[in-house]
Design a protein around this motif. Structure first.
Motif, short mmCIF file in Angstrom:
data_model
loop_
_atom_site.label_atom_id
_atom_site.label_comp_id
_atom_site.label_asym_id
_atom_site.label_seq_id
_atom_site.Cartn_x
_atom_site.Cartn_y
_atom_site.Cartn_z
N PRO A 1 0.76 -1.09 -0.04
CA PRO A 1 0.06 0.10 -0.20
C PRO A 1 0.87 1.37 0.10
CG PRO A 1 0.15 -0.78 2.02
CD PRO A 1 0.84 -2.10 1.23
N VAL A 2 0.35 2.64 -0.37
CA VAL A 2 0.60 3.71 -0.01
C VAL A 2 0.32 3.92 1.53
CG1 VAL A 2 0.80 6.09 -0.39
CG2 VAL A 2 0.64 4.34 -2.20
N VAL A 3 1.25 4.34 2.34
CA VAL A 3 0.98 4.70 3.68
C VAL A 3 1.24 6.50 4.04
CG1 VAL A 3 1.70 4.56 5.97
CG2 VAL A 3 1.77 2.44 4.55
N VAL A 4 0.45 6.92 4.57
CA VAL A 4 0.38 8.10 4.76
C VAL A 4 0.31 8.78 6.19
CG1 VAL A 4 -2.13 8.65 4.33
CG2 VAL A 4 -0.54 10.76 4.25
N GLY A 5 0.97 9.40 6.69
CA GLY A 5 1.12 10.08 8.12
C GLY A 5 0.06 11.14 8.26
N VAL A 6 -1.12 11.14 9.12
CA VAL A 6 -1.96 12.22 9.31
C VAL A 6 -2.06 12.67 10.64
CG1 VAL A 6 -4.41 12.81 8.84
CG2 VAL A 6 -3.45 10.91 7.60
N ASP A 7 -1.77 13.96 10.75
CA ASP A 7 -2.00 14.60 12.21
C ASP A 7 -2.59 15.84 12.29
OD1 ASP A 7 -0.36 16.50 11.14
OD2 ASP A 7 1.34 16.11 12.54
N GLY A 8 -3.37 16.25 11.11
CA GLY A 8 -4.14 17.53 11.27
C GLY A 8 -3.64 18.70 10.79
N SER A 9 -2.11 18.79 10.78
CA SER A 9 -1.46 19.88 10.46
C SER A 9 -1.55 20.21 8.87
CB SER A 9 0.03 19.68 10.63
OG SER A 9 0.79 18.59 9.75
N PRO A 10 -1.29 21.65 8.55
CA PRO A 10 -1.40 21.87 7.05
C PRO A 10 -0.64 20.96 6.31
CG PRO A 10 -1.01 24.01 8.42
CD PRO A 10 -0.88 22.82 9.27
N ALA A 11 0.69 20.58 6.65
CA ALA A 11 1.36 19.80 5.82
C ALA A 11 0.90 18.20 5.58
CB ALA A 11 2.98 19.75 6.46
N SER A 12 0.32 17.75 6.70
CA SER A 12 -0.26 16.52 6.49
C SER A 12 -1.46 16.53 5.57
CB SER A 12 -0.58 15.79 8.01
OG SER A 12 -1.82 16.33 8.28
N ALA A 13 -2.11 17.62 5.67
CA ALA A 13 -3.53 17.94 4.87
C ALA A 13 -2.80 17.61 3.29
CB ALA A 13 -4.15 19.02 4.94
N ARG A 14 -1.93 18.51 3.12
CA ARG A 14 -1.32 18.27 1.72
C ARG A 14 -0.76 16.87 1.47
NH1 ARG A 14 -1.00 18.59 -3.25
NH2 ARG A 14 0.78 19.30 -4.39
N ALA A 15 -0.23 16.18 2.47
CA ALA A 15 0.35 15.01 2.26
C ALA A 15 -0.57 14.05 1.95
CB ALA A 15 1.12 14.50 3.34
#
Length: 297
Positions: free
Chosen positions: A160-174
């Motif tokens: 899979p593709v794995v993405v880290g999500v924490d609610g920050s602007p950078a993670s929203a773009r990620a």
């Protein structure tokens, strides 16, 4: 800036830029970037930088021309070899090569202003011939104007593709970039949201600032809110949600052993203001077991 450049197709301009220095890791980056360019119908631009410091030594005395000429010949040969690798992987991708008499980091940052993404090997040779040391990759990731991929081991085929999500602007773009990557590859997306007590500050009541670590249910709602809308936009992508109480870097490093790509923001919610790279992205750049794509806000 003096350059030696070859152009096979004007569409290679503004496509995917790859740093080349003759190392095995750089050639792995070329292979990865060639496949990505083919999937995006984008051009491929292979660049090699030149450190002016190799032309001087001691108290400003010039190095005899023969060693410098040898470096130039080797660099051009590295570009030819990299171009051959790219053509083997993706023969129809528009290709451009460039040997620039400019230091690697400024060169790659300048290219990032026009590129879809910059792709680097995890580490290069360093020294006279090389350009892509580990510090170069970190500097480019921290300051680039486009997403940067650092190609470590090839990852798990079909993973899979794995993405880290924490609610920050950078993670929203990620998250946006990760959905696109999973859709292009036809694989699931694993959205990882993790936290630890150290991310939250608890102060005595008299200070008027009391913050306790949220529950798992509250964190699951944070992830759900971040994902809202994206699954409708990418109905073909299956999303697996992972919510864990753990250091984000520990969780993502573990998932990197099962993934074909990990996507993170350059700097998440928990770091110090003013830092350009957070601890999670730093750890992944150095220790992930698959390619890492870092996205700035």
């Amino acid at each position: 800036m003096p350059v030696v450049s070859t152009m096979e197709d004007e569409r290679a301009v503004g496509g995917i830029v790859v740093g080349v220095d003759g190392s095995a890791r750089a050639l792995e980056a070329v292979r990865w970037a060639a496949r990505e360019a083919a999937s995006r119908h984008a051009g491929l631009h292979l660049v090699s930088g030149f450190d002016p410091a190799i032309a001087w030594y001691g108290e400003g005395g010039p190095v005899p021309p023969v060693p410098v000429d040898s470096v130039e010949q080797a660099a051009k040969a590295d570009l030819v070899r990299a171009a051959a690798v790219a053509r083997e992987v993706a023969p129809r991708v528009p290709l451009r090569t460039e040997r620039a008499r400019h230091q690697p980091v400024p060169l790659l940052l300048d290219e990032s202003r026009r590129a879809l993404m910059v792709v680097l090997g995890a580490s290069g040779r360093g020294g006279y011939r090389g350009m892509l040391t580990g510090s170069t990759a970190v500097s480019v990731v921290a300051h680039a104007a486009c997403p940067v991929v650092v190609v470590r081991p090839p990852g798990t085929p079909g993973g899979p593709v794995v993405v880290g999500v924490d609610g920050s602007p950078a993670s929203a773009r990620a998250l946006e970039v990760a959905f696109d990557a999973a859709s292009r590859r036809g694989v699931p997306l694993v959205a990882v949201h993790s936290w630890s007590d150290a991310d939250y500050v608890t102060l005595p009541v008299q200070y008027g600032l009391v913050e306790t670590a949220p529950t798992r249910e509250e964190q699951a709602r944070v992830l759900a809110e971040c994902l809202a809308g994206w699954q409708e936009k990418y109905p073909d992508v299956r999303v697996d949600r992972v919510v864990l109480k753990d250091r984000p870097r520990h969780c993502l490093l573990e998932w990197s052993g099962k993934a074909q790509l990990v996507v993170v923001g350059s700097h998440g919610r928990g770091g110090f203001q003013g830092m350009l790279l957070g601890s999670t992205s730093q750890a992944l750049l150095h220790h992930a077991r698959c390619p890492v794509l870092v996205v700035r806000p």
